[in-house]
Design a protein around this motif. Sequence first.
Motif, PDB file in Angstrom:
ATOM      1  N   VAL A 180       0.864  -1.182   0.000  1.00 28.71           N
ATOM      2  CA  VAL A 180       0.000   0.000   0.000  1.00 28.71           C
ATOM      3  C   VAL A 180       0.896   1.226   0.000  1.00 28.71           C
ATOM      4  CG1 VAL A 180      -1.783   1.285   1.236  1.00 28.71           C
ATOM      5  CG2 VAL A 180      -1.794  -1.215   1.279  1.00 28.71           C
ATOM      6  N   ARG A 181       0.621   2.157  -0.880  1.00 28.15           N
ATOM      7  CA  ARG A 181       1.429   3.371  -0.915  1.00 28.15           C
ATOM      8  C   ARG A 181       0.541   4.576  -1.208  1.00 28.15           C
ATOM      9  NH1 ARG A 181       2.457   4.719  -6.390  1.00 28.15           N
ATOM     10  NH2 ARG A 181       2.012   3.014  -7.843  1.00 28.15           N
ATOM     11  N   ARG A 182       1.031   5.752  -0.804  1.00 30.22           N
ATOM     12  CA  ARG A 182       0.288   6.981  -1.041  1.00 30.22           C
ATOM     13  C   ARG A 182       0.959   7.771  -2.162  1.00 30.22           C
ATOM     14  NH1 ARG A 182      -3.604   9.128   1.321  1.00 30.22           N
ATOM     15  NH2 ARG A 182      -3.400   7.860   3.183  1.00 30.22           N
ATOM     16  N   GLU A 183       0.136   8.218  -3.089  1.00 29.67           N
ATOM     17  CA  GLU A 183       0.621   9.023  -4.199  1.00 29.67           C
ATOM     18  C   GLU A 183      -0.194  10.300  -4.219  1.00 29.67           C
ATOM     19  OE1 GLU A 183       0.277   8.344  -8.834  1.00 29.67           O
ATOM     20  OE2 GLU A 183       1.897   7.116  -7.999  1.00 29.67           O
ATOM     21  N   GLU A 184       0.448  11.411  -3.850  1.00 35.58           N
ATOM     22  CA  GLU A 184      -0.237  12.682  -3.639  1.00 35.58           C
ATOM     23  C   GLU A 184      -1.306  12.479  -2.578  1.00 35.58           C
ATOM     24  OE1 GLU A 184      -1.501  14.022  -7.478  1.00 35.58           O
ATOM     25  OE2 GLU A 184       0.543  14.564  -8.094  1.00 35.58           O
ATOM     26  N   LEU A 185      -2.586  12.635  -2.905  1.00 37.10           N
ATOM     27  CA  LEU A 185      -3.632  12.459  -1.900  1.00 37.10           C
ATOM     28  C   LEU A 185      -4.386  11.142  -2.067  1.00 37.10           C
ATOM     29  CD1 LEU A 185      -5.128  16.072  -1.774  1.00 37.10           C
ATOM     30  CD2 LEU A 185      -3.406  15.043  -0.272  1.00 37.10           C
ATOM     31  N   ASP A 186      -3.931  10.273  -2.973  1.00 35.84           N
ATOM     32  CA  ASP A 186      -4.602   9.006  -3.222  1.00 35.84           C
ATOM     33  C   ASP A 186      -3.829   7.851  -2.593  1.00 35.84           C
ATOM     34  OD1 ASP A 186      -6.614  10.191  -4.726  1.00 35.84           O
ATOM     35  OD2 ASP A 186      -5.422  10.092  -6.560  1.00 35.84           O
ATOM     36  N   THR A 187      -4.574   6.836  -2.171  1.00 34.51           N
ATOM     37  CA  THR A 187      -3.972   5.605  -1.682  1.00 34.51           C
ATOM     38  C   THR A 187      -4.060   4.562  -2.774  1.00 34.51           C
ATOM     39  OG1 THR A 187      -4.598   6.071   0.607  1.00 34.51           O
ATOM     40  CG2 THR A 187      -4.041   3.802   0.071  1.00 34.51           C
ATOM     41  N   LEU A 188      -2.932   3.956  -3.116  1.00 39.25           N
ATOM     42  CA  LEU A 188      -2.876   2.950  -4.161  1.00 39.25           C
ATOM     43  C   LEU A 188      -2.512   1.600  -3.575  1.00 39.25           C
ATOM     44  CD1 LEU A 188      -1.038   4.961  -6.969  1.00 39.25           C
ATOM     45  CD2 LEU A 188      -3.501   4.643  -6.642  1.00 39.25           C
ATOM     46  N   PHE A 189      -3.160   0.560  -4.090  1.00 40.44           N
ATOM     47  CA  PHE A 189      -2.942  -0.803  -3.622  1.00 40.44           C
ATOM     48  C   PHE A 189      -2.264  -1.600  -4.737  1.00 40.44           C
ATOM     49  CE2 PHE A 189      -6.330   1.011  -1.242  1.00 40.44           C
ATOM     50  CZ  PHE A 189      -6.288   0.448   0.018  1.00 40.44           C
ATOM     51  N   GLU A 190      -1.048  -2.058  -4.468  1.00 41.65           N
ATOM     52  CA  GLU A 190      -0.333  -2.877  -5.433  1.00 41.65           C
ATOM     53  C   GLU A 190      -0.656  -4.334  -5.146  1.00 41.65           C
ATOM     54  OE1 GLU A 190       3.797  -1.914  -5.346  1.00 41.65           O
ATOM     55  OE2 GLU A 190       3.488   0.195  -5.855  1.00 41.65           O
ATOM     56  N   LEU A 191      -1.179  -5.022  -6.142  1.00 47.25           N
ATOM     57  CA  LEU A 191      -1.650  -6.385  -5.983  1.00 47.25           C
ATOM     58  C   LEU A 191      -0.608  -7.400  -6.428  1.00 47.25           C
ATOM     59  CD1 LEU A 191      -5.263  -5.883  -7.382  1.00 47.25           C
ATOM     60  CD2 LEU A 191      -4.432  -5.542  -5.038  1.00 47.25           C
ATOM     61  N   GLU A 192      -0.744  -8.634  -5.935  1.00 46.35           N
ATOM     62  CA  GLU A 192       0.211  -9.677  -6.283  1.00 46.35           C
ATOM     63  C   GLU A 192       0.156 -10.039  -7.764  1.00 46.35           C
ATOM     64  OE1 GLU A 192      -0.309 -13.017  -3.729  1.00 46.35           O
ATOM     65  OE2 GLU A 192       0.765 -12.097  -2.043  1.00 46.35           O
TER      66      GLU A 192
ATOM     67  N   GLY B  85       0.113  -7.978 -10.105  1.00 47.48           N
ATOM     68  CA  GLY B  85       0.805  -6.954 -10.876  1.00 47.48           C
ATOM     69  C   GLY B  85       0.013  -5.687 -11.106  1.00 47.48           C
ATOM     70  N   ALA B  86      -1.287  -5.700 -10.793  1.00 44.24           N
ATOM     71  CA  ALA B  86      -2.113  -4.509 -11.004  1.00 44.24           C
ATOM     72  C   ALA B  86      -1.976  -3.547  -9.830  1.00 44.24           C
ATOM     73  CB  ALA B  86      -3.578  -4.904 -11.177  1.00 44.24           C
ATOM     74  N   THR B  87      -2.263  -2.284 -10.088  1.00 45.53           N
ATOM     75  CA  THR B  87      -2.314  -1.257  -9.051  1.00 45.53           C
ATOM     76  C   THR B  87      -3.676  -0.586  -9.143  1.00 45.53           C
ATOM     77  OG1 THR B  87       0.072  -0.852  -9.140  1.00 45.53           O
ATOM     78  CG2 THR B  87      -1.297   0.878  -8.176  1.00 45.53           C
ATOM     79  N   VAL B  88      -4.408  -0.584  -8.029  1.00 45.21           N
ATOM     80  CA  VAL B  88      -5.778  -0.059  -8.044  1.00 45.21           C
ATOM     81  C   VAL B  88      -5.963   0.941  -6.912  1.00 45.21           C
ATOM     82  CG1 VAL B  88      -6.702  -2.164  -9.067  1.00 45.21           C
ATOM     83  CG2 VAL B  88      -6.631  -1.934  -6.569  1.00 45.21           C
ATOM     84  N   GLY B  89      -7.064   1.668  -6.975  1.00 42.30           N
ATOM     85  CA  GLY B  89      -7.396   2.624  -5.934  1.00 42.30           C
ATOM     86  C   GLY B  89      -8.302   2.011  -4.872  1.00 42.30           C
TER      87      GLY B  89
END
Length: 217
Positions: free
Chosen positions: A191-203, A205-209
Amino acid sequence: MTSVSGVDGTGNVANQAAQARLTTDTQSFLRLLTAQLTNQDPLQPVDPTQWVTQLAQFSSVEQQVSSNTMLAQVLGELRIGSDRADMSYIGRSVEIVSSQVGVKGGQLDARYILPAGTVSADVRLLDRDGNLVHTFAAQTTPGAHELSWDGVKADGTMVADGTYTLAVDARDEKGAALKSEVTYNSKVARVRREELDTLFELENGATVGRYDIVSAS
């Protein structure tokens, strides 16, 4: 490595600067007020209403800055709580509703849901630039359909790992486009924060909000 970046402190810094300036301005105002009272003409004293008005203005500004500081603190606590909640998804299996799908190790697993009235459908995999990567033999029956792919393209080469778009084009008997959905399950790796959004990196390979996640287990 799993991480969530810290709370954005821009609001706190701005409020601290405003508070410091208010303190300085208040001290300057009080010195000026004292000097004016000391040196005013006794025969033509300044209207007391002016003093009251100026004091009221400073009091109003002070209260506003104080309220903004308290609001920034509340928002900071809410952000920390939200970050902790987001981190709790790490390692959990989540269901995603998004056309952004992941391919890892050449493997793609997803499902597409066709609405009632569908008579034809086209399912394609596109890269980040919108280029066609692969075309799938699509079902046309309304409802959910599983899609599993080994990553081998029509020319026999293996697709690269990464995030792709699974484009589903469903049509009714008149050829009008119908709304369809793409869903899949994967575990949250980071899980990481990019600007004001939280992004979830999945196993996979996708990255979703955050709002792409509809369930977790």
